[in-house]
Design a protein around this motif. Sequence first.
Motif, PDB file in Angstrom:
ATOM      1  N   TYR A 164      -1.115 -12.532   7.646  1.00 34.38           N
ATOM      2  CA  TYR A 164      -0.905 -11.668   8.732  1.00 34.38           C
ATOM      3  C   TYR A 164       0.384 -11.878   9.808  1.00 34.38           C
ATOM      4  O   TYR A 164       0.988 -10.925  10.378  1.00 34.38           O
TER       5      TYR A 164
ATOM      6  N   TYR B  64      -4.017  -9.754  -4.007  1.00 35.36           N
ATOM      7  CA  TYR B  64      -4.707  -9.617  -2.483  1.00 35.36           C
ATOM      8  C   TYR B  64      -3.409  -9.580  -1.534  1.00 35.36           C
ATOM      9  O   TYR B  64      -3.312  -8.606  -0.435  1.00 35.36           O
TER      10      TYR B  64
ATOM     11  N   THR C 194      -2.114  -6.455   1.191  1.00 40.01           N
ATOM     12  CA  THR C 194      -2.111  -6.823   2.512  1.00 40.01           C
ATOM     13  C   THR C 194      -0.639  -6.404   2.984  1.00 40.01           C
ATOM     14  O   THR C 194      -0.509  -5.783   4.267  1.00 40.01           O
TER      15      THR C 194
ATOM     16  N   SER D  33      -0.133  -2.609   3.122  1.00 38.73           N
ATOM     17  CA  SER D  33      -0.398  -1.795   4.231  1.00 38.73           C
ATOM     18  C   SER D  33       0.278  -1.715   5.330  1.00 38.73           C
ATOM     19  O   SER D  33       0.176  -0.874   6.056  1.00 38.73           O
TER      20      SER D  33
END
Length: 236
Positions: A129, A172, A176, A179
Amino acid sequence: MLFIILFSCIAIWLLTELIFWISHRRPLTETEIKKLMKKRRDKYIKVHFTLRETNSYPDKDFKSKLRPSGRLYASDIDCESFPSYVSNLLKGKKHEWVVLACLKDNKVKCFYANKGNDNQSVSFNVDIYELVNFCVTNGYQTVMRFHNHPNSDPQHYTHFLASEQDRRSAEYLSNTTLSAGINWLDYVCERGHVLEFARKFSEEYYPAECSFKYISEENSMKKDYYKLQRELGIFR
């Protein structure tokens, strides 16, 4: 007989071109602009994100001084050349390393590299992130991840394939980044060679020349009407 067939084919082609030229000397509609955006985008991805053996080599002194604990490095390398650059950067490494490259259009503007704890597995030492926020803040549209598979017995074994764990990780991580509208490409390296095993492009990804604004500006000039119509294609 052959001459008649050839002449007929040329005549039909010229007639088709003439009809197209007469009927398409007009600006693109909004729907047509969006179709051309997608066509240019697909072509851009094919041209710039296709693996090529470009034999791009890093500086030997730089290669020897890569920081094992991880560091961000400035760059200005074309994305077509970067896979070769990284595969040679990691060539000969006895432990696994990971490299994360951040791109703006078709240029790698910076990359992060760190060493794994052993020669069996590796992950990058930054939070996914944090990586996404870094890309969004700096306008980076694409992340390319590379990791090497050290091979102590290349005459009998090959590690030039992605593992199941590699593929699960790519799934995965790409979900992420997508998005946030950021593309993800994944590669494995072995002994100076590189293999792409995963890629996902955001539907929001449109390089400058593929954007609605860029094509609309071209579409505002009469001299470009036919060129744009021809680029969109006779058969749509």
